[in-house]
Design an enzyme around this catalytic site. Structure first.
Site: not given
Length: 801
Positions: A402, A405, A475
């Site tokens: 997760d 980035e 998300d």
């Protein structure tokens, strides 16, 4: 590979044109000085050309983070085309360099123009990057006004073609930067720069404009068609390995399962209901509080026995992957180890506050979480060492990486001055996901070959397909517009050469539906999203606050439960098709989820459609992206007093069969399809062979019988593939293929001798051959002819009327 662009290679003959700039023939192309620029053209293959433009006298090294290929030795010719132009040509390309302006242009071997730089379109504007001399780097191109381009990664504006827009490309939660475009003219461009970059296009100019860089550095890739371009991308940046077979089954997740008992219980309930499932995902906080964020240990007392957790899931014939982040809390051992070695990056990341709820309050204590320097190979070694000892050794099957980035909160310009192992964070910002995902892949491959790497990740960069990564779209919010925008977001992502992508089925944040799963409006949205998700590379249900498990919808006999179960079962029946197509991804640089321009580039009506796609090369998918049976509100009820419909376009040059009814349609037309809640429009291209597996509870439950559906109207071919499904023996040839060939004019199906072998290969497979035909005399669809036989590995020919 190192490039000292300020040096000339003196052992080559220096060629010159009277009164013009000189150029030098090099091992892989040529180099020229034009005014203040040094320009080099390098053939990597006969279809791949690298263009480098740097300032005279500027000393630097450029090691590509994405490109792993070395230039090949190929035959090329250099010709002085006219008084100021030199051309360099291979068997496939002609590249021209204007020795006065420095403009580079590209043609195919017949002289047809493909792409040209814009005059005065190369910009290297000096600037300081912290204390390092650098440049703002920009290159402008001139595209045809009626040209379509695709790629650039994942941007959720709902556009298919990326013409006529401005995109600021910096990795973010829902925006994934892959600076590769490909054109419907059959070429691609990879802008090899890792800094935040602005892409701009209008009818006059198309440009990449990066905040910092040592030089203009891009690759022109000629593929003749979309699959050819993807092949060239992967030739440069790496091939996509096979995913484990079980990853193509159904995945259930939630933010979050709060104990190992709850996690195992999800799988048990699916097994009790007889609904297929192959994977469950353990989200965050199994490590404890935020000071122990991502400690790579099971510090939460609700997870007292991780070995038992994984064993119980495996005993249920399922798999588990687990959330791991690129950051660490200050009380964790990895944080302390990395801090001592100055391998943490100094900017604010998630979670900013120490509390285990969201959103945090401004006066909540700070968590002190920091991102690690994934650009540093030693830091990647440390990361894996803790990951291996604390989690992989417990039997976990894969990784949910997760925030790759990574999350960057409260962005300040000084944050980008932070020094990484490869220079300023600004210089390498967009490559972070490639570095951290690559570190996990490489280390697991070094640890064992008995279990294939599988990584679910929130971000990506060019070349990440080589690391067994399946990216998801971030998300996102639960609503119909977001669902619609997922289609073009995913299709542009895979157009940049990375084939595996998925989305949170139902959307992550369901705050528009306070009643959540109990609300019929959310249920309708969820059903349609799941139908779409069944035709993405990973079928994965996930979200926060609103649970998504099928038993939360109701029970068998309820419209919502039955519709979801129907498509989960369909996904499992399609596994032989999906796995065989995934082999084409690995062996032939194919793409599983395919924008229509890939297969119908001559059909202008198909080039900019953002709401349908091909799944493999046979199935056209047209998701339903609007409410039809509820009002789309939190307080609405479901009513089925009339059936909704969905318009869609069937591409030209072929006929199409309705998957559900067998009805045949001519291509090149728009049709309207009724879509009751348990139907999403699916059409199979005439001249297709579609293998369907048996009804199962998990992917590896049983092999056969296999139904082989023939969709006539054209000759067809299909390569059926299988292997050991969860190791790397296929790389050494441990796999088997069966070729199915349909001769349409003779109504003849030929099943080839099986080629290859692997441990566990069944000696015999029962094939049920079904030829789908137009309606019979009673008007019933489908009219079919069935032939069953036991395949023993030997060639067989059948005539099917």
């Amino acid at each position: 590979m190192h490039f000292k662009l300020f040096l000339f290679i003196f052992f080559f003959s220096i060629l010159s044109i009277q009164g013009q700039n000189t150029y030098v023939k090099t091992e892989h192309g040529l180099k020229a000085e034009i005014d203040s620029l040094v320009i080099e053209l390098q053939f990597y293959t006969s279809k791949n050309v690298r263009v480098l433009k740097s300032k005279k006298g500027f000393d630097f090294e450029k090691n590509s983070l994405s490109v792993i290929a070395e230039p090949k030795q190929i035959e090329f010719k250099i010709i002085d085309a006219d008084a100021h132009t030199v051309t360099i040509s291979s068997d496939d390309l002609i590249v021209a360099l204007d020795l006065v302006s420095g403009v580079v242009s590209f043609q195919d071997i017949k002289g047809t123009s493909l792409l040209k730089e814009k005059s005065n379109g190369s910009h290297l504007d000096p600037k300081m990057d912290v204390n390092e001399p650098s440049f703002r780097v920009k290159q402008e191109f001139q595209l045809d006004k009626d040209e379509f381009i695709y790629g650039l990664g994942q941007f959720q504006e709902g556009k298919m073609s990326q013409r006529n827009q401005k995109l600021f490309m910096r990795q973010d939660n829902k925006e994934t930067v892959v600076p590769i475009i490909q054109s419907n003219k059959g070429y691609g461009v990879f802008w090899d720069n890792y800094a935040p970059t602005t892409f701009y296009d209008n009818p006059e100019v198309t440009s990449f404009d990066s905040e910092v860089g040592e030089l203009i550095d891009y690759y022109f890739m000629y593929g003749k068609n979309a699959d050819g371009v993807v092949k060239q991308i992967r030739t440069l940046t790496g091939e996509a390995p096979m995913m484990p077979y079980w990853t193509f089954g159904y995945w259930q997740s939630k933010e979050r399962y709060e104990s190992q008992e709850e996690t195992v219980g999800v799988v048990k309930k699916y097994r009790d209901l007889g609904v297929p499932i192959d994977g469950v995902i353990q989200d965050w906080q199994y490590w404890g509080d935020n000071y122990n964020w991502n400690g790579m240990t099971f510090g939460n007392p609700e997870f007292p026995d991780p070995e038992k957790l994984t064993k119980e899931i495996h005993d249920l014939n399922a798999h588990i992957i687990i959330s791991v982040w690129a950051s660490f809390g200050p009380e964790t051992t990895p944080f302390k180890t990395l801090k001592d070695k100055n391998m943490l990056l100094d900017f604010t990341t998630y979670p900013e506050r120490a509390v285990n709820y969201w959103p945090a309050k401004p006066d909540d204590p700070l968590a002190g979480v920091k991102v690690y320097d994934a650009y540093n190979p030693e830091a990647r070694d440390i990361y894996w060492d803790y990951l291996n000892k604390g989690i992989f050794s417990k039997g976990v099957d894969g990784w949910w990486l997760d925030s790759t980035e990574p999350d960057h909160l409260d962005i300040k310009d000084k944050d980008f001055d932070t020094q990484t192992h490869l220079g300023s964070f600004r210089k390498v910002r967009n490559a972070f996901p490639l570095m951290t995902v690559g570190g996990v892949y490489k280390h697991q491959r070094e640890t064992t070959s008995d279990k294939r790497v599988f990584i679910l990740t929130r971000s990506a960069f060019a070349g990440q397909q080589r690391y067994a990564a399946n990216s998801w779209s971030g998300d996102i919010v639960s609503n119909w517009k977001t669902l619609e925008n997922q289609i073009s977001a995913g299709l542009n992502f895979v157009s940049a050469g990375i084939p595996y992508w998925n989305t949170d089925i139902g959307g992550f944040f369901a705050w528009e539906y306070p009643e959540g799963i109990k609300n019929p409006s959310f249920q309708e949205l969820y059903v349609r999203w799941l139908q779409y998700g069944a035709f993405t590379p990973m079928m994965r249900s996930h979200g926060t606050t609103t649970p998504r498990e099928i038993y939360q919808l109701g029970e068998r006999g309820d419209w919502n439960f039955d519709a979801v179960e129907k498509f989960i079962n369909l996904r499992y029946r399609l596994l032989p098709y999906i796995y065989s197509e995934s082999w084409q991804v690995t062996s032939n640089a194919s793409t599983l989820m395919r924008p229509l321009f890939m297969d119908f580039s001559e059909d202008t009506k198909a080039l900019d459609l953002n709401d349908e796609f091909m799944f493999g090369k046979s199935i056209l998918v047209a998701p339903v992206t609007e409410a039809m049976y509820t009002e789309g509100k939190n307080d609405s009820l479901a009513t089925f007093d009339k059936t909704g419909s969905r318009k869609l376009y069937l591409p030209a040059s072929t006929e199409w069969f309705d998957f559900w009814t067998g009805e045949k349609f001519n291509g090149g037309q728009e049709i309207e399809k009724e879509v009751p809640i348990d139907i999403m429009p699916l059409y199979v291209k005439a001249g297709s062979i579609l293998p369907l597996g048996p009804k199962v509870q998990y992917a590896n439950e049983k092999l056969g019988p296999i139904e082989i559906r023939i969709y006539p109207g054209a000759d067809a071919h299909f390569t059926y593939y299988d292997d050991e499904r969860d190791n790397y023996n296929y790389e050494e040839g441990a796999y088997a293929t069966i070729e199915f060939t349909w001769d349409d004019s003779k109504n003849k199906l030929t099943v080839s001798d099986r080629k290859g072998d692997f441990k566990g290969l069944p000696k015999n497979i029962e094939f049920k051959i079904l030829k789908v035909q137009d309606k019979n005399s009673s008007g019933i669809y489908p009219s079919t002819t069935k032939t069953n036989f036991l395949y023993t590995g030997k060639s067989k020919t059948l005539r099917i009327k």
